[in-house]
Design a protein around this motif. Structure first.
Motif, PDB file in Angstrom:
ATOM      1  N   VAL A 239       0.855  -1.200   0.000  1.00  0.00           N
ATOM      2  CA  VAL A 239       0.000   0.000   0.000  1.00  0.00           C
ATOM      3  C   VAL A 239       0.890   1.249   0.000  1.00  0.00           C
ATOM      4  CG1 VAL A 239      -1.693   1.345   1.302  1.00  0.00           C
ATOM      5  CG2 VAL A 239      -1.928  -1.137   1.218  1.00  0.00           C
ATOM      6  N   LEU A 240       1.867   1.263   0.898  1.00  0.00           N
ATOM      7  CA  LEU A 240       2.750   2.427   1.012  1.00  0.00           C
ATOM      8  C   LEU A 240       3.495   2.686  -0.308  1.00  0.00           C
ATOM      9  CD1 LEU A 240       4.213   4.629   2.620  1.00  0.00           C
ATOM     10  CD2 LEU A 240       5.717   2.873   3.572  1.00  0.00           C
ATOM     11  N   LEU A 241       4.055   1.626  -0.882  1.00  0.00           N
ATOM     12  CA  LEU A 241       4.836   1.805  -2.113  1.00  0.00           C
ATOM     13  C   LEU A 241       3.951   2.207  -3.291  1.00  0.00           C
ATOM     14  CD1 LEU A 241       7.401  -1.125  -1.958  1.00  0.00           C
ATOM     15  CD2 LEU A 241       7.791   1.284  -1.476  1.00  0.00           C
ATOM     16  N   ILE A 243       1.049   3.888  -3.199  1.00  0.00           N
ATOM     17  CA  ILE A 243       0.617   5.287  -3.066  1.00  0.00           C
ATOM     18  C   ILE A 243       1.797   6.219  -3.332  1.00  0.00           C
ATOM     19  CG2 ILE A 243      -0.261   7.054  -1.480  1.00  0.00           C
ATOM     20  CD1 ILE A 243      -1.655   4.805   0.084  1.00  0.00           C
ATOM     21  N   ALA A 244       2.905   5.984  -2.582  1.00  0.00           N
ATOM     22  CA  ALA A 244       4.064   6.881  -2.683  1.00  0.00           C
ATOM     23  C   ALA A 244       4.678   6.813  -4.073  1.00  0.00           C
ATOM     24  CB  ALA A 244       5.101   6.505  -1.627  1.00  0.00           C
ATOM     25  N   GLY A 245       4.564   5.649  -4.715  1.00  0.00           N
ATOM     26  CA  GLY A 245       5.266   5.426  -5.967  1.00  0.00           C
ATOM     27  C   GLY A 245       4.629   6.074  -7.173  1.00  0.00           C
ATOM     28  N   LEU A 284      14.493  21.093 -10.043  1.00  0.00           N
ATOM     29  CA  LEU A 284      13.024  21.094 -10.068  1.00  0.00           C
ATOM     30  C   LEU A 284      12.482  20.531  -8.748  1.00  0.00           C
ATOM     31  CD1 LEU A 284      12.439  19.996 -13.762  1.00  0.00           C
ATOM     32  CD2 LEU A 284      11.657  22.162 -12.755  1.00  0.00           C
ATOM     33  N   LEU A 285      13.144  19.499  -8.236  1.00  0.00           N
ATOM     34  CA  LEU A 285      12.702  18.937  -6.954  1.00  0.00           C
ATOM     35  C   LEU A 285      12.790  20.003  -5.858  1.00  0.00           C
ATOM     36  CD1 LEU A 285      14.471  15.478  -7.238  1.00  0.00           C
ATOM     37  CD2 LEU A 285      12.037  15.760  -6.714  1.00  0.00           C
ATOM     38  N   ARG A 286      13.913  20.733  -5.847  1.00  0.00           N
ATOM     39  CA  ARG A 286      14.093  21.788  -4.840  1.00  0.00           C
ATOM     40  C   ARG A 286      13.059  22.893  -5.016  1.00  0.00           C
ATOM     41  NH1 ARG A 286      15.610  26.960  -4.254  1.00  0.00           N
ATOM     42  NH2 ARG A 286      15.852  27.213  -6.507  1.00  0.00           N
ATOM     43  N   GLY A 351      17.486  11.915   6.625  1.00  0.00           N
ATOM     44  CA  GLY A 351      17.552  11.023   7.778  1.00  0.00           C
ATOM     45  C   GLY A 351      16.995   9.643   7.461  1.00  0.00           C
ATOM     46  N   ILE A 352      16.600   8.911   8.487  1.00  0.00           N
ATOM     47  CA  ILE A 352      16.265   7.488   8.275  1.00  0.00           C
ATOM     48  C   ILE A 352      15.001   7.281   7.448  1.00  0.00           C
ATOM     49  CG2 ILE A 352      17.474   6.682  10.357  1.00  0.00           C
ATOM     50  CD1 ILE A 352      14.650   6.332  11.629  1.00  0.00           C
ATOM     51  N   HIS A 353      14.136   8.288   7.371  1.00  0.00           N
ATOM     52  CA  HIS A 353      12.921   8.138   6.551  1.00  0.00           C
ATOM     53  C   HIS A 353      13.085   8.742   5.162  1.00  0.00           C
ATOM     54  CE1 HIS A 353      10.227   6.444   9.599  1.00  0.00           C
ATOM     55  NE2 HIS A 353      10.875   7.217  10.462  1.00  0.00           N
ATOM     56  N   GLN A 354      14.312   9.142   4.812  1.00  0.00           N
ATOM     57  CA  GLN A 354      14.490   9.758   3.490  1.00  0.00           C
ATOM     58  C   GLN A 354      13.942   8.813   2.417  1.00  0.00           C
ATOM     59  OE1 GLN A 354      18.362  10.431   1.666  1.00  0.00           O
ATOM     60  NE2 GLN A 354      17.835  12.598   1.429  1.00  0.00           N
ATOM     61  N   CYS A 355      13.298   9.412   1.433  1.00  0.00           N
ATOM     62  CA  CYS A 355      12.533   8.663   0.430  1.00  0.00           C
ATOM     63  C   CYS A 355      13.242   7.407  -0.083  1.00  0.00           C
ATOM     64  CB  CYS A 355      12.231   9.587  -0.751  1.00  0.00           C
ATOM     65  SG  CYS A 355      11.232   8.770  -1.996  1.00  0.00           S
ATOM     66  N   LEU A 356      12.559   6.298   0.080  1.00  0.00           N
ATOM     67  CA  LEU A 356      13.085   5.012  -0.386  1.00  0.00           C
ATOM     68  C   LEU A 356      13.118   4.951  -1.911  1.00  0.00           C
ATOM     69  CD1 LEU A 356      13.781   1.970   0.411  1.00  0.00           C
ATOM     70  CD2 LEU A 356      11.357   1.537   0.021  1.00  0.00           C
ATOM     71  N   GLY A 357      12.168   5.630  -2.554  1.00  0.00           N
ATOM     72  CA  GLY A 357      12.030   5.511  -4.011  1.00  0.00           C
ATOM     73  C   GLY A 357      12.724   6.617  -4.787  1.00  0.00           C
TER      74      GLY A 357
HETATM   75  C1  HEM Z   1       9.431  12.905  -6.911  1.00  0.00           C
HETATM   76  C2  HEM Z   1       8.895  11.934  -6.261  1.00  0.00           C
HETATM   77  C3  HEM Z   1       8.922  11.749  -4.764  1.00  0.00           C
HETATM   78  C4  HEM Z   1       8.997  12.665  -3.755  1.00  0.00           C
HETATM   79  C5  HEM Z   1       9.070  14.186  -3.869  1.00  0.00           C
HETATM   80  C6  HEM Z   1       8.986  11.933  -2.509  1.00  0.00           C
HETATM   81  C7  HEM Z   1       9.091  12.506  -1.247  1.00  0.00           C
HETATM   82  C8  HEM Z   1       9.234  11.796  -0.066  1.00  0.00           C
HETATM   83  C9  HEM Z   1       9.480  12.393   1.234  1.00  0.00           C
HETATM   84  C10 HEM Z   1       9.591  13.881   1.526  1.00  0.00           C
HETATM   85  C11 HEM Z   1       9.588  11.382   2.131  1.00  0.00           C
HETATM   86  C12 HEM Z   1       9.917  11.504   3.633  1.00  0.00           C
HETATM   87  C13 HEM Z   1       8.717  11.620   4.522  1.00  0.00           C
HETATM   88  C14 HEM Z   1       9.091  11.819   5.978  1.00  0.00           C
HETATM   89  O1  HEM Z   1      10.223  12.090   6.328  1.00  0.00           O
HETATM   90  O2  HEM Z   1       8.216  11.731   6.818  1.00  0.00           O
HETATM   91  C15 HEM Z   1       9.399  10.140   1.411  1.00  0.00           C
HETATM   92  C16 HEM Z   1       9.388   8.891   1.977  1.00  0.00           C
HETATM   93  C17 HEM Z   1       9.083   7.741   1.292  1.00  0.00           C
HETATM   94  N1  HEM Z   1       8.932   7.606  -0.083  1.00  0.00           N
HETATM   95 FE1  HEM Z   1       9.019   9.059  -1.454  1.00  0.00          FE
HETATM   96  N2  HEM Z   1       8.905  10.588  -2.802  1.00  0.00           N
HETATM   97  C18 HEM Z   1       8.880  10.432  -4.162  1.00  0.00           C
HETATM   98  C19 HEM Z   1       8.818   9.250  -4.874  1.00  0.00           C
HETATM   99  C20 HEM Z   1       8.699   7.996  -4.308  1.00  0.00           C
HETATM  100  C21 HEM Z   1       8.601   6.755  -5.041  1.00  0.00           C
HETATM  101  C22 HEM Z   1       8.652   6.613  -6.565  1.00  0.00           C
HETATM  102  C23 HEM Z   1       8.474   5.763  -4.094  1.00  0.00           C
HETATM  103  C24 HEM Z   1       8.335   4.278  -4.267  1.00  0.00           C
HETATM  104  C25 HEM Z   1       8.818   3.554  -5.163  1.00  0.00           C
HETATM  105  C26 HEM Z   1       8.531   6.373  -2.791  1.00  0.00           C
HETATM  106  C27 HEM Z   1       8.457   5.709  -1.597  1.00  0.00           C
HETATM  107  C28 HEM Z   1       8.658   6.280  -0.353  1.00  0.00           C
HETATM  108  C29 HEM Z   1       8.653   5.513   0.891  1.00  0.00           C
HETATM  109  C30 HEM Z   1       8.399   4.023   1.033  1.00  0.00           C
HETATM  110  C31 HEM Z   1       8.912   6.430   1.928  1.00  0.00           C
HETATM  111  C32 HEM Z   1       9.014   6.129   3.416  1.00  0.00           C
HETATM  112  C33 HEM Z   1      10.443   5.867   3.785  1.00  0.00           C
HETATM  113  C34 HEM Z   1      10.646   5.561   5.253  1.00  0.00           C
HETATM  114  O3  HEM Z   1       9.803   5.867   6.083  1.00  0.00           O
HETATM  115  O4  HEM Z   1      11.705   5.003   5.552  1.00  0.00           O
HETATM  116  N3  HEM Z   1       8.659   7.732  -2.958  1.00  0.00           N
HETATM  117  N4  HEM Z   1       9.188  10.421   0.063  1.00  0.00           N
END
Ligand code: HEM
Length: 406
Positions: A239-241, A243-245, A284-286, A351-357
């Protein structure tokens, strides 16, 4: 241990809910810049009435994200403005939804995934991503000018990529794209958002059960055969991947294209030198920083931060858009300058939650922008810029649609 005493500063009324209303599609709300200048850590009144903090400067935001005294546990957070899926007093994260957990639980999940998201693993996907991108551009050409760039390009490409990676049938996209939209819509009721989340969870749980019986060559099957996680946990991760993905990258592609079309000199530089794309994507991300609500962290103990004392239990909201426009960190931060070095930005957190994807997102954006602008050298907006529908009503900022012509 010595008790931390607050420094004496003139009292200032708290900010009432995180401001997200914009006067320009690409700039964070002006009030955030004023706060960063005057008081980069300010009092913030949360919608549940509790008093916490709002951080708007780069060094303070980065410090909080790197500090284990600040927790990400879901049950300790408060939403900085009303978000449909955030309860006033949230419970702990569901199994597998590790973004809402601290170590050691967070570490246990993340360890299962990091090797699948390395630069090397993502590079292996480059050819496939290039093919998916080309196919969507072909379809957009067949559709003919004008077209909605979000529907034809920005949303389907990351959706299809994350589906293939996880092993989710892309034919089910209407379902999960709809559920995600309901979940992230700020105007959804809490019941609607929870309904969407439960429906996503059930759908993915069913898929995990099926894959346990009939494994395939995908991430869900690999997690099953790894043996370290049960079906509930794998469904939560999926679910997390999912939505975030797809929502995040889709909005960077949509809003990023809008920004480039509105900065023709920058677009011309990118067209002239496709190798600039790596740098351009970081900038662009910044510049756009689409995660415009939160993230939040809760203090586990009293912590001195920027001359204030954050008391144990108080919630701190980090404004990533404001931090990424901090003039102390980036020269002329209000300028979109594709040639600058924007590395170190906080668009993916820290830090430790920095985006996995993040490596996957980078490849999708580099491939996407270069292919789009080389395929359509005359790409332009098909509506007035003021008529582009902005996602100020969503948890992830961007554009709802982007009518383009060529
Ligand atoms: C441009 C695209 C993306 C942006 C701007 C972005 C941004 C972020 C940010 C800001 C966080 C940190 C949230 C926090 O510290 O509370 C995060 C975490 C996360 N992102 Fe992304 N994300 C992007 C793409 C993706 C993609 C493509 C995936 C999956 C394939 C993904 C999966 C995740 C996951 C699983 C976390 C949680 C990591 C953890 O808690 O260790 N993201 N993302």
């Amino acid at each position: 241990m010595a008790k931390i005493m607050p420094t004496t500063v003139a009292p200032m009324p708290p900010v009432d809910g995180l401001p997200i209303e914009r006067s320009d599609p690409f700039d964070p709300p002006a009030v955030l810049a004023a706060l960063r200048e005057e008081r980069p850590i300010s009092r913030l009144r949360y919608p549940d009435g509790s008093l916490g903090w709002l951080v708007t400067s780069y060094p303070l935001a980065r410090a909080v994200l790197a500090d284990p005294r600040f927790s990400r546990r879901r049950e300790l957070q408060r939403a900085p403005r009303r978000i449909a899926f955030e309860e006033e007093h949230p419970g702990p994260s569901e199994p597998g939804f590790f973004i809402g957990m601290d170590p050691p639980e967070h570490t246990r999940y993340r360890r299962q995934l990091t090797s699948h998201f390395t630069v090397r693993r993502m590079r292996e996907l480059e050819d496939r991503i290039a093919r998916i991108t080309a196919e969507h551009l072909d379809a957009m050409e067949r559709h003919g000018s004008p077209a909605d760039l979000v529907a034809e390009f920005a949303l389907p490409i990351p959706s299809l990529v994350i589906c293939e990676l996880l092993g989710v049938p892309y034919t089910d996209r209407e379902k999960f794209q709809h559920d995600t939209r309901v979940l992230l819509h700020l105007e959804s009721t809490f019941e609607e958002a929870m309904g969407a989340l439960v429906s996503l969870r059930q759908y993915l749980h069913g898929l995990v059960v099926r894959k346990r019986a009939e494994p395939a060559d995908d991430l869900i099957s690999t997690l099953i055969s790894g043996g370290a996680l049960d079906d509930e946990e794998i469904a939560g991760i999926a679910v997390l991947l999912l939505i975030a993905g797809h929502e995040t990258t889709a909005n960077m592609l949509g809003l990023g294209t809008f920004a480039l079309l509105r900065h023709p000199d920058q677009l011309a530089a990118l067209r002239a030198d496709p190798l600039l794309v790596e740098n351009a994507v970081e900038e662009l991300l910044r510049y756009l920083t689409i995660v415009h609500i939160g993230p939040t962290r809760a203090a586990l103990e009293d912590v001195e931060l920027g001359g204030e004392v954050v008391r144990a239990g108080e919630v701190v909201t980090l404004s990533l858009p404001a931090a990424n426009r901090d003039p102390e960190r980036f020269e002329d931060p209000e300028e979109l300058d594709l040639r600058r070095s924007a590395t170190g930005h906080l668009a993916f957190g820290h830090g430790i939650h920095q985006c996995l994807g993040q490596q996957l997102a980078r490849i999708e954006m580099r491939t996407g922008f270069n292919a789009l602008f080389s395929r359509f050298p005359n790409l332009r907006l098909a509506v007035e810029p003021e008529d582009v529908q902005l996602r100020t009503d969503m948890a992830i900022y961007g554009v709802h649609s982007l009518p383009v012509a060529w």
